[in-house]
Design a protein around this motif. Structure first.
Motif, mmCIF file in Angstrom:
data_model
loop_
_atom_site.group_PDB
_atom_site.id
_atom_site.type_symbol
_atom_site.label_atom_id
_atom_site.label_comp_id
_atom_site.label_asym_id
_atom_site.label_seq_id
_atom_site.Cartn_x
_atom_site.Cartn_y
_atom_site.Cartn_z
ATOM 1 N N ASN A 1 0.831 -1.210 0.000
ATOM 2 C CA ASN A 1 0.000 0.000 0.000
ATOM 3 C C ASN A 1 0.858 1.250 0.000
ATOM 4 O OD1 ASN A 1 -2.397 -1.466 -0.022
ATOM 5 N ND2 ASN A 1 -2.443 -1.615 2.235
ATOM 6 N N THR A 2 1.886 1.223 0.833
ATOM 7 C CA THR A 2 2.774 2.388 0.898
ATOM 8 C C THR A 2 3.514 2.555 -0.407
ATOM 9 O OG1 THR A 2 3.063 2.024 3.264
ATOM 10 C CG2 THR A 2 4.647 3.469 2.191
ATOM 11 N N TYR A 3 4.043 1.474 -0.943
ATOM 12 C CA TYR A 3 4.803 1.550 -2.185
ATOM 13 C C TYR A 3 3.908 1.898 -3.368
ATOM 14 C CZ TYR A 3 7.311 -0.140 -6.342
ATOM 15 O OH TYR A 3 7.892 -0.226 -7.591
ATOM 16 N N GLY A 4 2.707 1.373 -3.368
ATOM 17 C CA GLY A 4 1.829 1.588 -4.507
ATOM 18 C C GLY A 4 1.341 3.017 -4.627
ATOM 19 N N ARG A 5 1.177 3.771 -3.519
ATOM 20 C CA ARG A 5 0.658 5.133 -3.572
ATOM 21 C C ARG A 5 1.761 6.173 -3.666
ATOM 22 N NH1 ARG A 5 -2.819 3.071 0.565
ATOM 23 N NH2 ARG A 5 -1.479 4.088 2.132
ATOM 24 N N GLU B 1 10.459 10.311 -0.407
ATOM 25 C CA GLU B 1 11.413 9.864 0.600
ATOM 26 C C GLU B 1 10.707 9.387 1.862
ATOM 27 O OE1 GLU B 1 14.544 9.408 0.133
ATOM 28 O OE2 GLU B 1 14.501 10.255 -1.909
ATOM 29 N N ALA B 2 9.575 10.018 2.185
ATOM 30 C CA ALA B 2 8.842 9.616 3.384
ATOM 31 C C ALA B 2 8.308 8.195 3.229
ATOM 32 C CB ALA B 2 7.705 10.587 3.661
ATOM 33 N N ALA B 3 7.820 7.874 2.047
ATOM 34 C CA ALA B 3 7.321 6.522 1.809
ATOM 35 C C ALA B 3 8.457 5.513 1.851
ATOM 36 C CB ALA B 3 6.592 6.467 0.465
ATOM 37 N N LYS B 4 9.592 5.907 1.293
ATOM 38 C CA LYS B 4 10.762 5.004 1.306
ATOM 39 C C LYS B 4 11.208 4.733 2.735
ATOM 40 C CE LYS B 4 12.600 6.294 -3.227
ATOM 41 N NZ LYS B 4 13.744 6.873 -3.964
ATOM 42 N N VAL C 1 8.807 2.321 4.368
ATOM 43 C CA VAL C 1 8.985 0.941 3.890
ATOM 44 C C VAL C 1 10.220 0.312 4.519
ATOM 45 C CG1 VAL C 1 9.516 -0.461 1.873
ATOM 46 C CG2 VAL C 1 7.713 1.276 1.754
ATOM 47 N N THR C 2 11.330 1.061 4.602
ATOM 48 C CA THR C 2 12.556 0.501 5.205
ATOM 49 C C THR C 2 12.337 0.199 6.680
ATOM 50 O OG1 THR C 2 13.373 2.765 5.624
ATOM 51 C CG2 THR C 2 14.073 1.672 3.573
ATOM 52 N N GLN C 3 11.576 1.064 7.379
ATOM 53 C CA GLN C 3 11.310 0.794 8.787
ATOM 54 C C GLN C 3 10.435 -0.445 8.949
ATOM 55 O OE1 GLN C 3 9.576 4.492 10.123
ATOM 56 N NE2 GLN C 3 11.592 5.487 10.448
#
Length: 462
Positions: A66-70, A76-79, A82-84
């Motif tokens: 969901n995070t990656y798709g939007r 950078e915030a989404a990245k 995802v890493t966290q």
């Protein structure tokens, strides 16, 4: 090689070759079959591990999809989110998710944080297998598996690892996870060791069975060989005894012919010549006198040969008087001082023993006359608790084996003595020395079985 050895080789060589070939075929086939099964087991276990990796990576993608798709490619915030999220997803003792960008920079490595933020392009394992570059290449093409040596976070030891990676193409990321398969390799190695142990045991059993079979063949061959040898020895002994008996019978017949035939005819001729000489009186010629004297010597020689062939005193009076007559004749003929000593036997010798001891004494005196250069001979005949013994000793030059110039014919007389004494179950002992010329002593022992009760032949002493 003897006939028995050839038979043994013909029986054992094919057996040994057959056992060797059987062991080789069994070991080869067992090893090939086991290797196929082990490879199938290894492939099955690795396939299970790969399926497990796919499930883990599917779970991770589902968690961050969901995070990656939007998100936009530069969000950078989404990245960071995802890493966290991926850093918090741990499983087992060594399971975790890792992330690289396509430039080789590590973004996520929760169990090995020293990797984070560093570029690992060109990284290889101890075997030279590419790691980072290969993972990036696989992710660019849509994902797949890769295997290499890696350090286990829980133990710090290196082990083989299988990884499965996918690509976040919008962010130019490589996301993947891995499972160490050292347990699979240990199971495979243990299976191989167990198979090798079974093959070794099977080979050992085959060899043991072969050894037992060889021992059975050997023992059977030995039994048959000994049995045949005993039969051959018995037949040879019987044949030798028959030859000796035939020889004695022929000697007796010839002796009787000489004594009763030729000797009597010679005596008749001598009587006629002496009668002629008496009629002629002083007119008899010297040649007639010499002829009568020569004829008398011939008669004596014929009688001596007759006695040597078969002395009548041996059958009439026994062994003692026969040996006394033999030594007296030997002393008169050779001039060698000869003594004979005997005692009255409590029991009597049978005919076989009498003939054997008489012939041994004859042969011994003949050898002394021809080879010993002796000046004194002593012969004794005595009985004891074990049987009877004849001893003939001289003070000659002794004996050596082999004697120079007598190869091939040496020992014929001694062999005759040995054969005669063996036929009656006795023993022959010869003591002689060339280095210390103390003469030669021959001892012939006759067992007690050849002594008869005096009641059977009460008139004979020996």
């Amino acid at each position: 090689m003897s006939y028995g050895q050839k038979i043994f080789l013909l029986a054992t060589v094919p057996l040994v070759l057959a056992v060797f070939l059987i062991s080789l075929v069994v070991a080869t086939q067992s090893r090939q079959l086991a290797e196929r099964e082990i490879q199938a087991l290894e492939e099955q276990l690795i396939a299970t591990k790969r399926a497990e990796l796919q499930n883990y990576l599917s779970i991770a993608r589902t968690a961050v999809v969901n995070t990656y798709g939007r998100a936009a490619p530069d969000d950078e915030a989404a990245k960071l989110a995802v890493t966290q999220e991926l850093s918090s997803m741990l499983y087992g003792q060594d399971g975790y998710f890792f992330v690289f960008d396509y430039d080789g920079n590590n973004l996520v490595a929760p169990r090995q944080t020293d990797l984070i933020g560093r570029n690992w392009l060109g990284l290889t394992d101890p075997n030279g297998t590419e790691i980072t570059d290969a993972l990036i290449r696989i992710a660019r093409t849509g994902g797949g598996y890769h295997s290499f040596i890696w350090t286990k976070p829980s133990t710090g030891e290196q082990a083989r690892m299988i990884t499965y990676v996918n690509g976040f193409q919008d962010w130019r990321w490589v996301i993947g996870t891995g499972i160490f398969i050292d347990d699979v390799l240990e199971n495979v190695a243990a299976s191989r060791a167990e198979v090798q142990a079974r093959i070794t045991r099977t080979s050992f059993y085959i060899v043991a069975i072969a050894i037992v079979a060889l021992i059975g063949v050997f023992l059977t061959g030995m039994f048959l060989n000994l049995r045949e040898r005993r039969l051959a020895d018995a037949k040879l002994k019987e044949l030798t005894q028959r030859i000796i008996d035939t020889q004695e019978e022929e000697r007796g017949r010839v002796a009787r012919e000489l004594h009763d035939g030729i000797s009597q005819m010679l005596v008749g001729v001598r009587y006629a010549l002496e009668l002629t000489r008496r009629k002629l009186g002083e007119n008899s010629s010297d040649s007639l006198n010499k002829g009568i004297d020569g004829l008398g010597q011939t008669i004596q020689e014929v009688r001596r040969i007759s006695r040597d062939l078969r002395p009548g005193v041996l059958d009439d009076l026994g062994l003692g008087p026969a040996l006394q007559a033999l030594t007296d004749d030997f002393r008169t003929r050779t001039g060698i001082e000869t003594e004979f000593e005997t005692v009255v036997f409590r029991n009597r010798l049978d005919q076989e023993a009498r003939i054997a001891l008489y012939r041994i004494a004859q042969e011994a005196l003949t050898n002394i006359e021809r080879h010993a250069h002796a000046t004194h001979v002593h012969m004794t005949l005595k009985g004891h608790r074990s049987g009877a013994m004849l001893r003939v000793s001289d003070n000659g030059v002794g004996m050596t084996w082999p004697q120079p110039g007598r190869r091939g014919t040496h020992g014929l007389g001694l062999r005759n003595m040995q054969e005669r004494i063996e036929q009656i179950g006795g023993t022959l002992r010869i003591t002689a020395s060339r280095s210390a010329p103390t003469g030669t002593t021959i001892e012939a022992q006759v067992p007690l079985t050849h002594l008869l009760s005096p009641t059977k032949t009460p008139k004979e002493h020996a």
